[in-house]
Design a protein around this motif. Structure first.
Motif, mmCIF file in Angstrom:
data_model
loop_
_atom_site.group_PDB
_atom_site.id
_atom_site.type_symbol
_atom_site.label_atom_id
_atom_site.label_comp_id
_atom_site.label_asym_id
_atom_site.label_seq_id
_atom_site.Cartn_x
_atom_site.Cartn_y
_atom_site.Cartn_z
ATOM 1 N N ILE A 251 21.822 -21.036 58.608
ATOM 2 C CA ILE A 251 20.846 -20.688 57.491
ATOM 3 C C ILE A 251 20.837 -21.843 56.576
ATOM 4 N N TYR A 252 22.251 -22.435 56.343
ATOM 5 C CA TYR A 252 22.245 -23.554 55.274
ATOM 6 C C TYR A 252 22.227 -24.757 55.893
ATOM 7 N N THR A 253 22.497 -25.105 57.156
ATOM 8 C CA THR A 253 22.515 -26.242 57.792
ATOM 9 C C THR A 253 21.240 -26.655 58.557
ATOM 10 N N SER A 254 21.216 -26.043 59.797
ATOM 11 C CA SER A 254 20.002 -26.400 60.669
ATOM 12 C C SER A 254 18.676 -25.606 60.298
ATOM 13 N N ASN A 255 18.800 -24.348 59.463
ATOM 14 C CA ASN A 255 17.391 -23.654 59.149
ATOM 15 C C ASN A 255 16.684 -23.476 60.360
ATOM 16 N N PHE A 256 15.302 -23.368 60.286
ATOM 17 C CA PHE A 256 14.524 -23.066 61.526
ATOM 18 C C PHE A 256 13.323 -23.870 61.494
ATOM 19 N N SER A 257 12.842 -24.053 62.611
ATOM 20 C CA SER A 257 11.496 -24.692 62.932
ATOM 21 C C SER A 257 10.998 -24.436 64.428
ATOM 22 N N ASP A 258 10.019 -24.939 64.760
ATOM 23 C CA ASP A 258 9.657 -24.783 66.235
ATOM 24 C C ASP A 258 9.538 -25.952 67.026
ATOM 25 N N VAL A 259 10.315 -27.086 66.566
ATOM 26 C CA VAL A 259 10.309 -28.134 67.386
ATOM 27 C C VAL A 259 11.631 -28.326 68.110
ATOM 28 N N ASN A 260 11.439 -29.119 69.055
ATOM 29 C CA ASN A 260 12.562 -29.353 70.228
ATOM 30 C C ASN A 260 13.806 -29.859 69.307
ATOM 31 N N PRO A 261 14.956 -29.736 69.564
ATOM 32 C CA PRO A 261 15.827 -30.439 69.115
ATOM 33 C C PRO A 261 16.090 -31.834 69.820
ATOM 34 N N SER A 262 16.145 -32.852 69.007
ATOM 35 C CA SER A 262 16.114 -34.180 69.420
ATOM 36 C C SER A 262 17.386 -35.007 68.923
ATOM 37 N N SER B 121 17.241 -21.844 66.391
ATOM 38 C CA SER B 121 18.507 -21.448 67.031
ATOM 39 C C SER B 121 18.280 -19.990 67.398
ATOM 40 N N LEU B 122 19.028 -19.522 68.417
ATOM 41 C CA LEU B 122 18.744 -18.017 68.552
ATOM 42 C C LEU B 122 19.143 -16.955 67.532
ATOM 43 N N PRO B 123 20.641 -17.159 67.222
ATOM 44 C CA PRO B 123 20.906 -16.318 66.122
ATOM 45 C C PRO B 123 20.010 -16.296 64.874
ATOM 46 N N TYR B 124 19.480 -17.424 64.453
ATOM 47 C CA TYR B 124 18.351 -17.488 63.230
ATOM 48 C C TYR B 124 17.430 -16.626 63.581
ATOM 49 N N MET B 125 16.935 -16.873 65.138
ATOM 50 C CA MET B 125 15.660 -16.093 65.536
ATOM 51 C C MET B 125 15.855 -14.864 65.382
ATOM 52 N N VAL B 126 17.038 -14.228 65.941
ATOM 53 C CA VAL B 126 17.401 -12.790 65.843
ATOM 54 C C VAL B 126 17.167 -12.228 64.383
ATOM 55 N N TYR B 127 17.484 -13.001 63.335
ATOM 56 C CA TYR B 127 17.494 -12.539 61.961
ATOM 57 C C TYR B 127 16.039 -12.780 61.624
ATOM 58 N N TYR B 128 15.471 -13.910 61.805
ATOM 59 C CA TYR B 128 14.190 -14.242 61.263
ATOM 60 C C TYR B 128 12.946 -13.403 61.828
ATOM 61 N N PHE B 129 13.177 -13.057 63.054
ATOM 62 C CA PHE B 129 12.095 -12.460 63.705
ATOM 63 C C PHE B 129 12.265 -10.834 63.812
ATOM 64 N N SER B 130 13.148 -10.672 63.043
ATOM 65 C CA SER B 130 13.544 -8.895 63.402
ATOM 66 C C SER B 130 12.445 -8.154 62.452
ATOM 67 N N PHE B 131 12.685 -6.778 62.654
ATOM 68 C CA PHE B 131 11.577 -6.058 61.948
ATOM 69 C C PHE B 131 12.012 -6.059 60.580
ATOM 70 N N LEU B 132 13.166 -6.492 60.099
ATOM 71 C CA LEU B 132 13.365 -6.601 58.594
ATOM 72 C C LEU B 132 12.475 -7.843 57.909
ATOM 73 N N ALA B 133 12.336 -8.651 58.738
ATOM 74 C CA ALA B 133 11.846 -9.944 58.054
ATOM 75 C C ALA B 133 10.237 -10.130 58.500
ATOM 76 N N GLN B 134 9.926 -9.621 59.721
ATOM 77 C CA GLN B 134 8.533 -9.671 59.957
ATOM 78 C C GLN B 134 7.597 -8.467 60.497
ATOM 79 N N PRO B 135 6.566 -8.119 59.929
ATOM 80 C CA PRO B 135 6.162 -6.781 60.389
ATOM 81 C C PRO B 135 5.384 -7.085 61.720
ATOM 82 N N ILE B 136 5.549 -7.933 62.604
ATOM 83 C CA ILE B 136 4.812 -8.330 63.654
ATOM 84 C C ILE B 136 5.648 -7.893 65.004
#
Ligand SMILES: Nc1ncnc2c1ncn2[C@@H]1O[C@H](COP(=O)(O)OP(=O)(O)OP(=O)(O)O)[C@@H](O)[C@H]1O
Ligand SMILES: [Mg+2]
Lengths: 320, 285
Positions: free
Chosen positions: A246-257, A268-283
């Motif tokens: 959360i503090y270092t890579s954060n999140f985006s939708d680019v390919n790592p380069s 990253s996957l762990p960030y996605m688990v958190y950021y896309f979860s029902f807690l954060a997103q109603p989609i």
């Protein structure tokens, strides 16, 4: 030697059965069966209570694990489609491709750096350091193991992301996660080296072989299974770490380069688990992706731990 | 049997070894007994921490002979033996006075390289300790690292030394196998082959047969007799019958002091010292 072999994290050859056997002998040699006084009722009740407490403790450990696994698998498997692995993430839609790549790159980089640093540190601690210096160094990495990952993440943020003006990116994430992995690999290295029998070293010394030969041909060779297991366990531990990311890579939708290791947020996957979860997103679709990401991480961890087990079993079979 | 040349010692090595004999006698004038001396300890006092383990030990070890080192448990036999190839140097708290001369030259002389010293003074331990590598690699490990043999000559060297210790027939079809499947006696013979492969001049044996059965013990004892006179052998043993069987000379240590040093038969049958007589008699009941 024995004092160092104490708290091995990998458990490689530690449970070789010596204790169990001697315990049995101790019991049998005391007196013939008939001579024992009858077991009192109180003792029986005590035994039962103790047994129940143990069973309860076991259930407390296993139940959440099972519940978690069933929950993740249940949420993900129902909607699972293999093509999420190769489909790009697009906003909150699409698949897991970039986060999957991001996690693989971050974890590989972190483990690579951590392995080099830790194996050298472990070798130094086990073979060369003596006296107070060794105690201080060992204490240092044991303290490091106890620091919460979110604190490490924060330190990384303050020093690397902000302090060095790197911004979010691959490099700060890799560095912070490698710091997280170092204590485990160092400990595994140090204790695997300490397990190498002194008779090998003495035999080599007595032949007039240089320490570098002994290190290369005997010590490292015998210690490799333990070290590799340590690396795998450390990988399993850091691959799912979210807080430091959360503090270092954060999140985006680019390919790592590798051309942009700073100033480019990496998914990253762990960030996605958190950021896309029902807690954060109603989609709905985002929530499914979150579950998919969790499932992939779970599979990674299981595979790494199984691999570690296989290596331990294999090396035990080939030890003598 | 003692006339059989040891194949471990190349012919050219015999020259310089003999050449050094006179030099040894000349530069070690305090050698009490006549005859060529390989190793001499001069007032060797040695301890770990506050304890003194060896006090003022003066012994001569004859070149080309088998010397037995006997004495009660804790008398310092292993310590003395491990001093000869400087295996004690790095033990914590180790301190020393006096000297050990190999061919009249101190083994702690700055010009002496410890690796080379240990190549010249080989050692066999109480428990067989083959390396975790194939049987063949075990035999040639030392010889390869000391560049006494190239990759191509490995097989020949292995065969030569395994034959010398009488193990070739038993292992020739399993050279690539692990040494840990060999019997204890065979493992000890393998370790002996490994030690011989670096062409030592002196061989230190620390109770080499104490974990072996009578047949394997006999094999090792017979082998020891074939090593002399090309190699000087020092053997620590608790088995006085063994000392009588294999040793030309015997040193009796007690509580870190050298009590008596002489010809084996003489020492056992007509000991000069009361202590020796007591120990030798006690041991035979
Ligand atoms: N590294 C060490 N540190 C401290 N004391 C030691 C060390 N090595 C040996 N000693 C002590 O030195 C004394 C002599 O030990 P040594 O092993 O030489 O005896 P030994 O004659 O070989 O006995 P044994 O016949 O039982 O093998 C013993 O009292 C032992 O405790
Ligand atoms: Mg001993």
């Amino acid at each position: 030697m024995s004092e160092r072999a104490g708290g091995r994290p990998t458990g490689a050859r530690v449970a070789s059965g010596g204790h169990g056997a001697s315990g049995r002998h101790g019991g049998a040699s005391r007196s013939p069966e008939g001579m024992w006084p009858p077991v009192s009722r109180r003792r029986k009740a005590g035994n039962l209570v103790f047994w129940l407490l143990c069973a309860l403790a076991l259930a407390l450990v296993i139940a959440p694990t099972l519940w978690l696994a069933v929950d993740i698998i249940g949420k993900a498997v129902g909607n699972w489609q293999w093509n999420v692995l190769v489909t790009r993430t697009d906003q909150l839609q699409g698949g897991l491709l970039q986060p999957l790549l991001g996690t693989l790159v971050i974890a590989s980089g972190a483990i690579l750096i951590a392995s080099i640093v830790s194996i050298l540190t472990g070798m130094y601690l086990s073979e060369y350091a003596t006296g107070p210096l060794r105690s201080v160094l060992r204490g240092a990495y044991e303290v490091l193991a106890g620091i919460p990952s979110i604190v490490l993440g924060l330190v990384g943020y303050v020093t690397l992301v902000v302090g060095l003006h790197w911004g979010y990116g691959l490099l700060p994430a890799v560095l912070v996660l490698s710091v997280l992995a170092i204590p485990y690999i160092t400990k595994a290295t140090e204790s695997s080296l300490a397990q190498v029998p002194t008779s090998y070293r003495e035999g080599a010394d007595a032949l007039g072989l240089p320490p570098s030969w002994t290190m290369r041909r005997i010590v490292l060779k015998s210690a490799v299974p333990g070290i590799v297991t340590g690396v795998l366990i450390a990988t399993a531990i850091i691959i799912g770490e979210t807080a430091p990311l959360i503090y270092t890579s954060n999140f985006s939708d680019v390919n790592p380069s590798l051309a942009h290791v700073t100033h480019l947020a990496v998914p990253s996957l762990p960030y996605m688990v958190y950021y896309f979860s029902f807690l954060a997103q109603p989609i709905k679709h985002a929530n499914i992706l979150s579950a998919d990401a969790a499932l992939v991480l779970l599979v990674f961890v299981l595979v790494l731990i199984l691999l570690g087990r296989v290596i331990v079993a294999w090396s035990r079979r080939h030890a003598e | 049997m003692s006339t059989q040349a040891d194949p471990a010692q190349p012919a050219e090595a015999a020259g310089p070894v003999r050449g050094r004999v006179d030099q040894a006698v000349v530069t070690a004038p305090h050698a009490a007994t006549a005859g060529p001396v390989a190793l001499t300890t001069a007032g060797l006092t040695l301890g770990f921490g506050t304890r003194t383990i060896l006090s003022d030990v003066c012994v001569d070890v004859r070149r080309g002979a088998v010397t037995a080192l006997i004495g009660p448990t804790g008398s310092g036999k292993t310590t003395l033996l491990r001093t000869f190839n400087r295996m004690n140097d790095r033990v914590s708290g180790y301190h020393r006075k006096g000297d050990v001369l190999l061919d009249g030259r101190s083994i702690w002389h700055p010009g002496v390289e410890v690796m080379e010293l240990r190549r010249r003074i080989g050692m066999l331990f109480q428990r067989p300790n083959p390396f975790p590598m194939s049987i063949m690699e075990n035999v040639v490990a030392g010889a390869r690292a000391h560049r006494l043999v190239g990759k191509a000559g490995m097989k020949d060297v292995a065969e030569k030394h395994l034959t010398a210790v009488g193990l070739w027939g038993a292992v020739k079809d399993r050279l690539k196998d692990s040494p840990f499947r060999l019997s204890g006696g065979q493992q000890q013979l393998l370790c002996l082959a490994r030690a011989l492969a670096v062409t030592p001049e002196v061989l230190l044996l620390d109770e080499p047969t104490s974990s072996l059965d009578p047949a394997a013990t006999q094999a090792i004892e017979e082998l020891v007799r074939t090593l002399v006179p090309d190699i000087t052998v020092i053997i620590v043993t608790h088995n006085l019958a063994q000392a009588l069987r294999v040793a030309d000379r015997t040193i009796f240590l007690n509580q870190g002091r050298m009590v008596e040093n002489g010809e084996t038969r003489q020492l056992f049958e007509h000991p000069a010292e009361e202590e020796t007589a007591h120990y030798v008699a006690g041991r035979f009941g």
